[in-house]
Motif scaffolding. Structure first.
Motif, PDB file in Angstrom:
ATOM      1  N   GLY A  98       0.809  -1.212   0.000  1.00 21.55           N
ATOM      2  CA  GLY A  98       0.000   0.000   0.000  1.00 21.55           C
ATOM      3  C   GLY A  98       0.833   1.249   0.000  1.00 21.55           C
ATOM      4  O   GLY A  98       1.496   1.538  -0.990  1.00 21.55           O
ATOM      5  N   ALA A  99       0.839   1.968   1.084  1.00 18.99           N
ATOM      6  CA  ALA A  99       1.542   3.248   1.142  1.00 18.99           C
ATOM      7  C   ALA A  99       3.015   3.078   0.819  1.00 18.99           C
ATOM      8  O   ALA A  99       3.655   2.144   1.279  1.00 18.99           O
ATOM      9  N   GLY A 100       3.538   4.019   0.036  1.00 19.74           N
ATOM     10  CA  GLY A 100       4.944   3.962  -0.335  1.00 19.74           C
ATOM     11  C   GLY A 100       5.263   2.842  -1.293  1.00 19.74           C
ATOM     12  O   GLY A 100       6.399   2.400  -1.373  1.00 19.74           O
ATOM     13  N   SER A 101       4.255   2.400  -2.018  1.00 22.30           N
ATOM     14  CA  SER A 101       4.477   1.208  -2.829  1.00 22.30           C
ATOM     15  C   SER A 101       5.390   1.452  -4.003  1.00 22.30           C
ATOM     16  O   SER A 101       5.769   0.513  -4.671  1.00 22.30           O
ATOM     17  N   TYR A 102       5.735   2.710  -4.285  1.00 27.03           N
ATOM     18  CA  TYR A 102       6.687   2.954  -5.348  1.00 27.03           C
ATOM     19  C   TYR A 102       8.100   3.052  -4.833  1.00 27.03           C
ATOM     20  O   TYR A 102       9.027   3.213  -5.598  1.00 27.03           O
ATOM     21  N   GLN A 103       8.268   2.986  -3.533  1.00 28.63           N
ATOM     22  CA  GLN A 103       9.603   3.129  -2.987  1.00 28.63           C
ATOM     23  C   GLN A 103      10.370   1.831  -3.085  1.00 28.63           C
ATOM     24  O   GLN A 103       9.905   0.776  -2.662  1.00 28.63           O
ATOM     25  N   LEU A 104      11.556   1.928  -3.651  1.00 27.54           N
ATOM     26  CA  LEU A 104      12.469   0.799  -3.743  1.00 27.54           C
ATOM     27  C   LEU A 104      13.498   0.998  -2.637  1.00 27.54           C
ATOM     28  O   LEU A 104      14.221   1.987  -2.634  1.00 27.54           O
ATOM     29  N   THR A 105      13.526   0.089  -1.681  1.00 29.14           N
ATOM     30  CA  THR A 105      14.480   0.199  -0.568  1.00 29.14           C
ATOM     31  C   THR A 105      15.690  -0.656  -0.877  1.00 29.14           C
ATOM     32  O   THR A 105      15.562  -1.863  -1.115  1.00 29.14           O
ATOM     33  N   PHE A 106      16.854  -0.040  -0.838  1.00 31.48           N
ATOM     34  CA  PHE A 106      18.098  -0.723  -1.172  1.00 31.48           C
ATOM     35  C   PHE A 106      18.843  -1.165   0.074  1.00 31.48           C
ATOM     36  O   PHE A 106      18.787  -0.504   1.121  1.00 31.48           O
ATOM     37  N   GLY A 107      19.568  -2.274  -0.063  1.00 36.33           N
ATOM     38  CA  GLY A 107      20.564  -2.604   0.938  1.00 36.33           C
ATOM     39  C   GLY A 107      21.757  -1.679   0.783  1.00 36.33           C
ATOM     40  O   GLY A 107      21.835  -0.889  -0.163  1.00 36.33           O
ATOM     41  N   LYS A 108      22.704  -1.788   1.681  1.00 35.85           N
ATOM     42  CA  LYS A 108      23.858  -0.882   1.671  1.00 35.85           C
ATOM     43  C   LYS A 108      24.878  -1.247   0.606  1.00 35.85           C
ATOM     44  O   LYS A 108      25.805  -0.461   0.352  1.00 35.85           O
ATOM     45  N   GLY A 109      24.711  -2.410  -0.012  1.00 36.72           N
ATOM     46  CA  GLY A 109      25.615  -2.816  -1.074  1.00 36.72           C
ATOM     47  C   GLY A 109      26.711  -3.749  -0.607  1.00 36.72           C
ATOM     48  O   GLY A 109      27.152  -3.687   0.548  1.00 36.72           O
ATOM     49  N   THR A 110      27.123  -4.632  -1.496  1.00 37.00           N
ATOM     50  CA  THR A 110      28.234  -5.547  -1.244  1.00 37.00           C
ATOM     51  C   THR A 110      29.227  -5.414  -2.381  1.00 37.00           C
ATOM     52  O   THR A 110      28.849  -5.553  -3.553  1.00 37.00           O
ATOM     53  N   LYS A 111      30.461  -5.135  -2.026  1.00 35.55           N
ATOM     54  CA  LYS A 111      31.499  -5.024  -3.047  1.00 35.55           C
ATOM     55  C   LYS A 111      32.060  -6.411  -3.330  1.00 35.55           C
ATOM     56  O   LYS A 111      32.573  -7.084  -2.441  1.00 35.55           O
ATOM     57  N   LEU A 112      31.925  -6.825  -4.575  1.00 33.67           N
ATOM     58  CA  LEU A 112      32.431  -8.127  -5.005  1.00 33.67           C
ATOM     59  C   LEU A 112      33.760  -7.940  -5.715  1.00 33.67           C
ATOM     60  O   LEU A 112      33.845  -7.147  -6.656  1.00 33.67           O
ATOM     61  N   SER A 113      34.752  -8.647  -5.276  1.00 34.53           N
ATOM     62  CA  SER A 113      36.054  -8.640  -5.946  1.00 34.53           C
ATOM     63  C   SER A 113      36.368 -10.058  -6.387  1.00 34.53           C
ATOM     64  O   SER A 113      36.404 -10.980  -5.566  1.00 34.53           O
TER      65      SER A 113
ATOM     66  N   TYR B  33      12.120   8.870 -11.203  1.00 33.69           N
ATOM     67  CA  TYR B  33      12.622   8.965  -9.830  1.00 33.69           C
ATOM     68  C   TYR B  33      13.944   9.733  -9.802  1.00 33.69           C
ATOM     69  O   TYR B  33      14.731   9.668 -10.753  1.00 33.69           O
ATOM     70  N   TRP B  34      14.183  10.383  -8.681  1.00 36.33           N
ATOM     71  CA  TRP B  34      15.509  10.946  -8.402  1.00 36.33           C
ATOM     72  C   TRP B  34      16.022  10.353  -7.095  1.00 36.33           C
ATOM     73  O   TRP B  34      15.316  10.353  -6.070  1.00 36.33           O
ATOM     74  N   TYR B  35      17.264   9.846  -7.167  1.00 34.75           N
ATOM     75  CA  TYR B  35      17.933   9.297  -6.004  1.00 34.75           C
ATOM     76  C   TYR B  35      19.215  10.092  -5.736  1.00 34.75           C
ATOM     77  O   TYR B  35      19.866  10.581  -6.653  1.00 34.75           O
ATOM     78  N   GLN B  36      19.583  10.143  -4.479  1.00 31.93           N
ATOM     79  CA  GLN B  36      20.881  10.667  -4.073  1.00 31.93           C
ATOM     80  C   GLN B  36      21.716   9.493  -3.542  1.00 31.93           C
ATOM     81  O   GLN B  36      21.234   8.708  -2.709  1.00 31.93           O
ATOM     82  N   GLN B  37      22.947   9.395  -4.048  1.00 28.90           N
ATOM     83  CA  GLN B  37      23.818   8.323  -3.569  1.00 28.90           C
ATOM     84  C   GLN B  37      25.152   8.921  -3.130  1.00 28.90           C
ATOM     85  O   GLN B  37      25.897   9.453  -3.954  1.00 28.90           O
ATOM     86  N   LYS B  38      25.430   8.831  -1.861  1.00 28.71           N
ATOM     87  CA  LYS B  38      26.718   9.273  -1.351  1.00 28.71           C
ATOM     88  C   LYS B  38      27.692   8.106  -1.372  1.00 28.71           C
ATOM     89  O   LYS B  38      27.296   6.949  -1.464  1.00 28.71           O
ATOM     90  N   SER B  39      28.954   8.432  -1.273  1.00 32.86           N
ATOM     91  CA  SER B  39      30.006   7.450  -1.474  1.00 32.86           C
ATOM     92  C   SER B  39      29.800   6.220  -0.603  1.00 32.86           C
ATOM     93  O   SER B  39      29.601   6.319   0.607  1.00 32.86           O
ATOM     94  N   SER B  40      29.855   5.049  -1.261  1.00 38.32           N
ATOM     95  CA  SER B  40      29.768   3.760  -0.575  1.00 38.32           C
ATOM     96  C   SER B  40      28.453   3.569   0.187  1.00 38.32           C
ATOM     97  O   SER B  40      28.399   2.813   1.150  1.00 38.32           O
ATOM     98  N   GLN B  41      27.413   4.267  -0.240  1.00 37.84           N
ATOM     99  CA  GLN B  41      26.106   4.107   0.404  1.00 37.84           C
ATOM    100  C   GLN B  41      25.062   3.678  -0.605  1.00 37.84           C
ATOM    101  O   GLN B  41      25.272   3.763  -1.812  1.00 37.84           O
ATOM    102  N   ALA B  42      23.944   3.230  -0.106  1.00 43.36           N
ATOM    103  CA  ALA B  42      22.831   2.860  -0.963  1.00 43.36           C
ATOM    104  C   ALA B  42      22.168   4.115  -1.527  1.00 43.36           C
ATOM    105  O   ALA B  42      22.178   5.172  -0.890  1.00 43.36           O
ATOM    106  N   PRO B  43      21.592   4.030  -2.694  1.00 45.73           N
ATOM    107  CA  PRO B  43      20.811   5.164  -3.211  1.00 45.73           C
ATOM    108  C   PRO B  43      19.642   5.470  -2.293  1.00 45.73           C
ATOM    109  O   PRO B  43      18.994   4.569  -1.763  1.00 45.73           O
ATOM    110  N   LYS B  44      19.382   6.754  -2.138  1.00 48.12           N
ATOM    111  CA  LYS B  44      18.283   7.215  -1.281  1.00 48.12           C
ATOM    112  C   LYS B  44      17.275   7.970  -2.139  1.00 48.12           C
ATOM    113  O   LYS B  44      17.640   8.937  -2.805  1.00 48.12           O
ATOM    114  N   LEU B  45      16.038   7.538  -2.115  1.00 46.37           N
ATOM    115  CA  LEU B  45      15.009   8.164  -2.940  1.00 46.37           C
ATOM    116  C   LEU B  45      14.691   9.561  -2.411  1.00 46.37           C
ATOM    117  O   LEU B  45      14.422   9.740  -1.221  1.00 46.37           O
ATOM    118  N   LEU B  46      14.737  10.535  -3.317  1.00 46.28           N
ATOM    119  CA  LEU B  46      14.382  11.912  -2.963  1.00 46.28           C
ATOM    120  C   LEU B  46      12.906  12.175  -3.260  1.00 46.28           C
ATOM    121  O   LEU B  46      12.175  12.702  -2.430  1.00 46.28           O
TER     122      LEU B  46
END
Lengths: 116, 116
Positions: A98-113, B33-46
């Motif tokens: 429902g509410a905020g259904s367009y929001q895509l929530t990201f994890g903090k990211g994983t750097k793969l080497s 959509y517009w996102y802000q992404q700071k270094s080494s962080q997840a994108p944040k929806l504006l």
């Protein structure tokens, strides 16, 4: 509120070995799950998604992910890693409750080497 | 190829000097959509536009504004940039499921903003 956890900041794997990048999620409704990859100074590139249906989804560049509802996980896998797979990987969830259904929530990211 | 284009790729502005970042798309997607992404962080929806409807995230500072004059273009205006606004700004698009879309978002390459 929806959330995504990527427990590993960095994953190192030898070229040719299988790789796994972990992701767990939390949503109040049905999760729509995504994996994106980001190369340096570039935007995010869509890899694969789980919406409904088969728990094992296949995506671009040989990547696949398995949706596990009981463990609330959506780990990214590839049978044989390439050096060119080295990048930053983001797991994301979208809650269609429902509410905020367009929001895509990201994890903090994983750097793969991938090490040659 | 259909794509999301962001200009410029790199932008330098002075502290307090208004700046505008632009995004265009040839995908004919109805959501941008517009996102802000700071270094080494997840994108944040504006914020995002669903067609012409503007949707601001609750924690987006008033310093950030957006315009969408037509389906193809969307602008991000930063009225008085501060040092903390230095980041990568990502534009993304999607087609709503009701309009035949498939949920994933497509990202542009980003604009890296430096504030001096």
């Amino acid at each position: 509120a929806q959330s995504v956890a990527q427990p590993e900041d960095q994953v190192n794997v030898a070229e040719g070995n299988p790789l796994t990048v972990k992701c767990t999620y939390s949503v109040s409704g049905n999760p729509y799950l995504f994996w994106y990859v980001q190369y340096p100074n570039r935007g995010l590139q869509f890899l694969l998604k789980y919406i409904t249906g088969d728990n094992l989804v296949k995506g671009s560049y040989g990547f696949e992910a398995e949706f596990n509802k009981s463990q609330t996980s959506f780990h990214l896998n590839k049978p044989s890693a390439l050096v060119s797979d080295s990048a930053l990987y983001f797991c994301a969830v979208r809650d269609f409750s429902g509410a905020g259904s367009y929001q895509l929530t990201f994890g903090k990211g994983t750097k793969l080497s991938v090490i040659p | 190829d259909a794509m999301v284009i962001q200009n410029p790729r790199y932008q330098v502005t002075q502290f307090g000097k208004p700046v505008t970042l632009s995004c265009s798309q040839t995908l004919n997607h109805n959501v941008m959509y517009w996102y802000q992404q700071k270094s080494s962080q997840a994108p944040k929806l504006l914020f995002h536009y669903y067609d012409k409807d503007f949707n601001n995230e609750a924690d987006t500072p008033d310093n950030f504004q957006s315009r969408r004059p037509n389906t193809s273009f969307c602008f991000l205006d930063i009225r008085s940039p501060g040092l903390g606004d230095a980041a990568m700004y990502l534009c993304a698009t999607s087609r709503d499921h009701a309009a035949g879309g498939s949920y994933e978002q497509y990202f542009g390459p980003g604009t890296r903003l430096t504030v001096t």
